[in-house]
Design a protein around this motif. Structure first.
Motif, PDB file in Angstrom:
ATOM      1  N   LEU A  52       0.806  -1.239   0.130  1.00  0.00           N
ATOM      2  CA  LEU A  52      -0.027   0.151   0.041  1.00  0.00           C
ATOM      3  C   LEU A  52       0.674   1.076  -0.120  1.00  0.00           C
ATOM      4  N   LEU A  99       0.528   2.793  -3.207  1.00  0.00           N
ATOM      5  CA  LEU A  99      -0.972   2.816  -3.805  1.00  0.00           C
ATOM      6  C   LEU A  99      -0.987   4.095  -4.766  1.00  0.00           C
ATOM      7  N   TYR A 123      -2.674  -4.663  -2.298  1.00  0.00           N
ATOM      8  CA  TYR A 123      -2.096  -3.870  -3.473  1.00  0.00           C
ATOM      9  C   TYR A 123      -2.895  -4.586  -4.690  1.00  0.00           C
TER      10      TYR A 123
END
Length: 407
Positions: free
Chosen positions: A273, A276, A310
């Motif tokens: 993440l 991201l 993810y």
């Protein structure tokens, strides 16, 4: 020498009837020879002082012939040999060793049946033969010939039971080894299948995401090539960047399959993440409007959880890009709720070409497998009023394997 013995043993096992016939002949020779011996001679054991009578010879031959079929009908052979031995003990010369055939038959029964049967038949044979010799035989009840019958029948039953126990022990060890081998092979096949599935899932995630971006940007470039060449160049630059990222991730994934002596594979950390914004940026550059809301308070996730989160977002946005329509908007939220982190991806697409609703493709299946492997839950389905929703709940702390449990 050992090789010759092994070959001889194999031949004898291949012809059990011939082996039993040879054994019967040997027993007959021993019984006939023993009938000529007088153990109470003046000078100790004397040979040739006495000779067996006709009845004793007939009984010895009958007992030996019965032993030829000891493997086929062990209890019947025991009954026959016990009968001729009983006749010899009662009406014949008790010093003629006809009971030797009954001892061999009792050994065969003990080696081929269970222990309770051995005890019953062994005690019955010993009691009947010994009691008949003591009560009805011509010799005194305390004569050593009578006691010898009791001793030899007991030895035959005990030896047969020991042989049966050893065979059962060896068979149990062999079965345990075969079972362990089968279990090891099944475990190896299961691990290979799981690894193959994991690699296929990673390849699907990488290829589906980047190829979708390449397809969209290539379409944009072809559409504006003549009227707006600057925008076409920008789209082609995005195509180049997406293809380079796809190649890098493919190279990293395939590098896991290399042997220890192969050239060293890339060692980039798995995405999580923390990347991201970079992931969302690739979709925004492809023309998809994406909004991100995070309330995870900077939680540091384990590598496996971060990679799964993810990949879920990546696959969900890829599906929006491919199926939700050109005017679709997507919303991504990452929220920390207690011991879990919740990932939600919403879109307001028209769903006219939504293959995910019909269960087609491997994207939703791959997401579900990733989440389930971490003991999380995944919920997917159309939204009320249009669009699609992907909701994943992942535990922040993954369970580890323990000696008494599973991973």
């Amino acid at each position: 020498m050992s090789g010759k013995l092994e070959r001889t043993r194999c031949r004898l096992k291949a012809h059990p009837l011939a082996l039993d016939a040879s054994l019967a002949a040997g027993v007959l020779v021993c019984m006939v020879a023993g009938s000529f011996v007088d153990p109470h001679g003046r000078n100790g054991v004397t040979w040739g002082v006495r000779t067996p009578d006709a009845l004793a010879l007939v009984l010895m031959v009958l007992g030996a012939l019965a032993l030829v079929f000891r493997r086929r009908a062990p209890r019947t052979v025991l009954a026959l040999t016990g009968t001729v031995s009983l006749v010899e003990c009662v009406v014949g010369d008790p010093r003629a060793p006809v009971a030797m055939s009954a001892v061999i038959a009792l050994f065969t029964v003990a080696a081929s049946t269970d222990r309770p049967t051995t005890w019953r038949l062994g005690l019955l044979t010993m009691t009947v033969l010994t009691g008949a010799s003591m009560l009805f035989g011509p010799l005194p009840w305390y004569a050593q010939e009578n006691l010898a019958i009791f001793a030899w029948t007991g030895i035959g039953a005990t030896a047969g039971d020991a042989v049966r126990s050893r065979r059962a022990f060896v068979q149990a060890i062999r079965e345990r080894a075969e079972r362990a081998e089968r279990t090891r092979e099944e475990e190896a096949r299961r691990r290979v299948a799981e690894e193959r599935l994991r690699i296929a899932r990673d390849l699907h995630d990488v290829v589906a995401h980047h190829i979708a971006l390449v397809n969209v940007q290539a379409g944009v470039a072809a559409h504006v090539m003549d009227k707006r060449p600057d925008q076409a160049k920008e789209a082609l630059a995005h195509v180049r960047e997406a293809s380079r990222s796809a190649l890098n991730e493919l190279r990293a994934t395939v590098g896991l399959l290399r042997q220890s002596g192969d050239p060293e594979a890339p060692t980039e950390p798995a995405p999580g993440l923390d990347r991201l914004d970079e992931l969302v940026g690739t979709f925004r550059s492809a023309g998809l409007h994406v909004e991100v809301a995070r309330a995870d308070n900077g939680t540091t996730l384990p590598a496996a959880v971060g990679l799964a989160a993810y990949r879920v977002i990546q696959e969900a946005l890829t599906n929006v890009q491919k199926h939700a329509g050109t005017e679709a908007k997507a919303e991504v939220s990452v929220v920390r709720v207690g011991p879990n982190v919740e990932i939600t991806v919403l879109d307001n697409g028209s769903g006219e070409d939504d293959a995910s609703e019909s269960g087609g493709g491997h994207g939703l299946l791959g997401m579900r497998e990733r989440v389930t492997a971490l003991r999380g839950t995944l919920t997917t389905g159309p939204r009320y009023g249009g669009g699609f929703r992907v909701h994943a709940i992942l535990p922040v702390k993954t369970r580890t394997a323990t000696p008494g449990g599973t991973a």
